[in-house]
Motif scaffolding. Structure first.
Motif, PDB file in Angstrom:
ATOM      1  N   PHE A 175       9.594  -1.745   2.982  1.00 39.60           N
ATOM      2  CA  PHE A 175       8.809  -1.376   1.809  1.00 39.60           C
ATOM      3  C   PHE A 175       9.633  -1.270   0.524  1.00 39.60           C
ATOM      4  N   GLU A 176      10.967  -1.236   0.631  1.00 36.24           N
ATOM      5  CA  GLU A 176      11.804  -1.228  -0.576  1.00 36.24           C
ATOM      6  C   GLU A 176      13.064  -2.036  -0.304  1.00 36.24           C
ATOM      7  N   GLU A 177      13.527  -2.740  -1.346  1.00 40.75           N
ATOM      8  CA  GLU A 177      14.781  -3.477  -1.267  1.00 40.75           C
ATOM      9  C   GLU A 177      15.682  -3.019  -2.408  1.00 40.75           C
ATOM     10  N   TYR A 178      16.995  -3.075  -2.167  1.00 39.33           N
ATOM     11  CA  TYR A 178      17.953  -2.580  -3.164  1.00 39.33           C
ATOM     12  C   TYR A 178      19.150  -3.507  -3.174  1.00 39.33           C
ATOM     13  N   GLU A 179      19.332  -4.222  -4.270  1.00 39.55           N
ATOM     14  CA  GLU A 179      20.488  -5.109  -4.446  1.00 39.55           C
ATOM     15  C   GLU A 179      20.847  -5.097  -5.925  1.00 39.55           C
ATOM     16  N   ALA A 216       9.651   1.683   6.965  1.00 40.66           N
ATOM     17  CA  ALA A 216       8.780   2.777   7.397  1.00 40.66           C
ATOM     18  C   ALA A 216       8.185   2.416   8.759  1.00 40.66           C
ATOM     19  N   ARG A 217       8.058   3.428   9.627  1.00 42.91           N
ATOM     20  CA  ARG A 217       7.490   3.191  10.957  1.00 42.91           C
ATOM     21  C   ARG A 217       6.054   3.685  10.992  1.00 42.91           C
ATOM     22  N   VAL A 218       5.162   2.799  11.397  1.00 41.94           N
ATOM     23  CA  VAL A 218       3.725   3.056  11.320  1.00 41.94           C
ATOM     24  C   VAL A 218       3.307   4.182  12.263  1.00 41.94           C
ATOM     25  N   LYS A 219       2.471   5.059  11.724  1.00 45.13           N
ATOM     26  CA  LYS A 219       1.777   6.065  12.528  1.00 45.13           C
ATOM     27  C   LYS A 219       0.280   5.915  12.286  1.00 45.13           C
ATOM     28  N   LEU A 220      -0.489   6.119  13.325  1.00 38.15           N
ATOM     29  CA  LEU A 220      -1.943   6.081  13.213  1.00 38.15           C
ATOM     30  C   LEU A 220      -2.475   7.483  12.917  1.00 38.15           C
ATOM     31  N   PRO A 221      -3.599   7.608  12.214  1.00 42.26           N
ATOM     32  CA  PRO A 221      -4.447   6.537  11.690  1.00 42.26           C
ATOM     33  C   PRO A 221      -3.831   5.880  10.466  1.00 42.26           C
ATOM     34  N   LEU A 222      -4.265   4.657  10.181  1.00 41.52           N
ATOM     35  CA  LEU A 222      -3.724   3.904   9.057  1.00 41.52           C
ATOM     36  C   LEU A 222      -4.273   4.442   7.731  1.00 41.52           C
ATOM     37  N   PRO A 223      -3.460   4.396   6.673  1.00 45.87           N
ATOM     38  CA  PRO A 223      -3.914   4.859   5.356  1.00 45.87           C
ATOM     39  C   PRO A 223      -4.766   3.798   4.666  1.00 45.87           C
ATOM     40  N   PRO A 224      -5.454   4.149   3.575  1.00 48.84           N
ATOM     41  CA  PRO A 224      -6.228   3.161   2.808  1.00 48.84           C
ATOM     42  C   PRO A 224      -5.338   2.025   2.323  1.00 48.84           C
ATOM     43  N   GLY A 225      -5.853   0.805   2.420  1.00 48.40           N
ATOM     44  CA  GLY A 225      -5.130  -0.367   1.945  1.00 48.40           C
ATOM     45  C   GLY A 225      -4.232  -1.018   2.964  1.00 48.40           C
ATOM     46  N   ALA A 226      -3.974  -0.339   4.083  1.00 45.52           N
ATOM     47  CA  ALA A 226      -3.105  -0.920   5.109  1.00 45.52           C
ATOM     48  C   ALA A 226      -3.877  -1.960   5.917  1.00 45.52           C
ATOM     49  N   GLU A 234       9.300 -12.129  16.483  1.00 48.38           N
ATOM     50  CA  GLU A 234       8.445 -12.901  17.382  1.00 48.38           C
ATOM     51  C   GLU A 234       7.393 -12.034  18.055  1.00 48.38           C
ATOM     52  N   ASN A 235       7.602 -10.726  18.080  1.00 48.89           N
ATOM     53  CA  ASN A 235       6.596  -9.801  18.609  1.00 48.89           C
ATOM     54  C   ASN A 235       5.706  -9.214  17.503  1.00 48.89           C
ATOM     55  N   ASN A 236       5.854  -9.721  16.282  1.00 49.80           N
ATOM     56  CA  ASN A 236       5.053  -9.264  15.137  1.00 49.80           C
ATOM     57  C   ASN A 236       5.145  -7.751  14.950  1.00 49.80           C
ATOM     58  N   VAL A 237       6.365  -7.238  15.098  1.00 55.02           N
ATOM     59  CA  VAL A 237       6.617  -5.813  14.888  1.00 55.02           C
ATOM     60  C   VAL A 237       7.108  -5.560  13.463  1.00 55.02           C
ATOM     61  N   LEU A 238       7.740  -6.569  12.858  1.00 57.56           N
ATOM     62  CA  LEU A 238       8.373  -6.406  11.554  1.00 57.56           C
ATOM     63  C   LEU A 238       7.485  -6.982  10.455  1.00 57.56           C
ATOM     64  N   TYR A 239       7.121  -6.140   9.471  1.00 62.37           N
ATOM     65  CA  TYR A 239       6.278  -6.525   8.350  1.00 62.37           C
ATOM     66  C   TYR A 239       7.052  -6.338   7.044  1.00 62.37           C
ATOM     67  N   ILE A 240       6.699  -7.122   6.031  1.00 65.71           N
ATOM     68  CA  ILE A 240       7.386  -7.056   4.738  1.00 65.71           C
ATOM     69  C   ILE A 240       6.347  -7.077   3.631  1.00 65.71           C
ATOM     70  N   PHE A 299       0.860  -1.173   0.000  1.00 64.77           N
ATOM     71  CA  PHE A 299       0.000   0.000   0.000  1.00 64.77           C
ATOM     72  C   PHE A 299       0.899   1.227   0.000  1.00 64.77           C
ATOM     73  N   THR A 300       0.345   2.391  -0.222  1.00 64.30           N
ATOM     74  CA  THR A 300       1.147   3.612  -0.293  1.00 64.30           C
ATOM     75  C   THR A 300       1.545   4.068   1.109  1.00 64.30           C
ATOM     76  N   ILE A 301       2.847   4.181   1.346  1.00 63.59           N
ATOM     77  CA  ILE A 301       3.352   4.638   2.637  1.00 63.59           C
ATOM     78  C   ILE A 301       3.124   6.155   2.741  1.00 63.59           C
ATOM     79  N   PRO A 302       2.425   6.625   3.775  1.00 65.68           N
ATOM     80  CA  PRO A 302       2.194   8.071   3.923  1.00 65.68           C
ATOM     81  C   PRO A 302       3.508   8.835   4.096  1.00 65.68           C
ATOM     82  N   PHE A 303       3.550  10.057   3.609  1.00 67.97           N
ATOM     83  CA  PHE A 303       4.769  10.854   3.674  1.00 67.97           C
ATOM     84  C   PHE A 303       5.128  11.285   5.096  1.00 67.97           C
ATOM     85  N   ASN A 304       4.190  11.213   6.027  1.00 62.49           N
ATOM     86  CA  ASN A 304       4.510  11.621   7.400  1.00 62.49           C
ATOM     87  C   ASN A 304       5.070  10.467   8.240  1.00 62.49           C
TER      88      ASN A 304
END
Length: 448
Positions: free
Chosen positions: A301-305, A279-289, A373-379, A254-259
């Motif tokens: 949200f991005e990989e570079y190799e 990107a570190r999540v801030k509330l409220p969540l954007p559409p599609g999240a 294990e704390n479900n903090v990291l999303y890909i 989904f589109t990561i908000p600029f803030n």
């Protein structure tokens, strides 16, 4: 095998001396999955099976994720049907790569397809997947299986166990999806599935001497996978990322908000530099999240190799392109004590990179595992290189097959090195959220 009305002959290769190939050709299973070594004769068997189906009046669709593989199949089809095509019994279309009886549904088509979108727009009652390990699993789930519903069609899946060497051309989200399907098929008791397993040595038509020479140049792991077609029976304790909850934490883009604050991790090297952007999540969540994201969760949200051949200036330019419009709060990377000169070079070029906050490599790994294990990291689920590393990253085993604290083939995991560099940041220590926590087990969701 005469086509008497036209005095033409279908010239098939004879699989009689190649018993596994003969089993493939003669199988009547509705679902056949074949795990075999390189040059084992898999594609030729699929061509024979396709031609037999054509002669029975069926509609066949062959798919492979690369044009080179599809070309091999198409060559076999044209060679075998040269006389009937010339006699006018079949019509051949070279650009679309199909042979058909005109004004009928009777056809073979060879198609380059690697996911659901590229497979759409056709149908068949015999669907052949070649190099299935490199194909995105949605090709079968979203398009292939529904394609066969109307006519109770058959499907054949052929693959060689995947390795990290196949990452660059694989379109699969889960590099082990074909192997998992094979294991599931082996456990089937309904009679729907048949499984076959054979090695490169089972093909009597290739040189044993050449195979022996090739084997000497391969690592044991590559030999086992690509020649012997053996999968590792992986225990959960061997996986570095065993705590990564794929059902919950692999999410649609989904589109990561600029803030939202952005962070980057880096792995240095002239041959294989790599970077990850979080990107570190801030509330409220954007559409599609996903609704279960919480304040402070991290999303890769991005990989570079890019591989070799790029300058530091070019790397920095690309970093800035990937983060245009965002505020990059912090970047970390490299070895704490020996790569400061490289960090200074990036800083002078316009991208400030700090050393990891934790010195010891295993402490960095522990931090990543804690986030998982704390479900903090999303890909995001389209970051296939990152997900491939997570799926293939194993602890090195000792003589008793017990995991050590060293990563097997660590030098190949460049994106993970970038991840553990930035995950070492003290700001990312997991905290207990105030709101409800969602977990996923199999296909069931629970909230607590």
């Amino acid at each position: 095998m005469p086509v008497t009305a036209f005095k033409a002959e279908v010239i098939l290769r004879n699989p009689a001396r190649h018993l596994p190939q003969l089993q493939m050709v003669n199988s009547k299973a509705k679902r056949l999955i074949v795990k075999a070594g390189r040059r084992g004769g898999k594609t030729v068997a699929l061509a024979i099976k396709a031609i037999n189906a054509l002669r029975d009046g069926r509609r066949v669709l062959y798919t492979a994720p690369t044009s080179e593989q599809a070309d091999k199949f198409w060559y076999e089809i044209k060679r075998a049907l040269a006389e009937p095509i010339q006699a006018g019994f079949y019509r051949s279309n070279e650009s679309e790569r199909f042979v058909e009886r005109e004004h009928t549904e009777n056809r073979i088509r060879a198609k380059t397809a690697w996911n659901a979108d590229t497979l759409r727009g056709d149908y068949a009652d015999l669907l052949l997947f070649d190099e299935f390990q490199l194909t995105n699993e949605d090709a079968w789930d979203e398009v292939g299986a529904p394609m066969l519903l109307d006519n109770n069609g058959d499907a054949v899946f052929v693959f060689t166990p995947p390795s990290l060497k196949s990452e660059g051309i694989s379109k699969a989200r889960d590099p082990r999806h074909a192997s998992k399907l094979f294991t599931k098929a082996q456990a089937d008791t309904t009679g729907l599935w048949e499984t076959l397993h054979f090695t490169s040595y089972d093909n009597p038509f290739i040189s044993r001497e050449a195979l022996s020479i090739i084997a000497q140049d391969m690592s044991l792991e590559a030999y086992r996978r690509e020649i012997m077609a053996e999968d590792d029976e992986i225990e959960t304790s061997w996986l570095v990322h065993a705590r990564f909850n794929e059902g919950l934490c692999k999410i649609k883009r989904f589109t990561i908000p600029f803030n939202w604050d952005i962070f980057s991790g880096h792995d240095f090297g002239s041959a294989n530099p790599a970077a990850l952007f979080l990107a570190r999540v801030k509330l409220p969540l954007p559409p599609g999240a996903p609704a279960h994201l919480r304040q402070g969760d991290l999303i890769v949200f991005e990989e570079y190799e890019p591989g070799a051949g790029f300058s530091m200036v070019q790397h920095v330019q690309r970093f800035k392109e990937l983060t245009t419009g965002y505020t990059v709060r912090r970047s970390r990377g490299g070895n704490l004590t020996t790569e400061d000169e490289i960090r200074q070079g990036y800083t002078r070029t316009g991208w400030l990179i700090l050393p990891p906050a934790l010195e010891k490599k295993n402490s960095q790994i522990d931090r990543v595992v804690s986030l998982e294990e704390n479900n903090v990291l999303y890909i995001f689920d389209d970051l296939w290189m990152t997900l491939a590393e997570i799926s293939n990253c194993l602890w090195k085993l000792d003589r008793d097959n017990k995991p050590t604290n060293e990563i097997n083939n660590e030098a190949t995991f460049h994106l993970f090195a970038a991840l553990r560099s930035i995950a070492s940041d003290n700001d990312f220590q997991p905290v207990q959220p105030a709101g409800p926590r969602v977990t996923v087990r199999a296909n069931y969701y629970s909230v607590r």
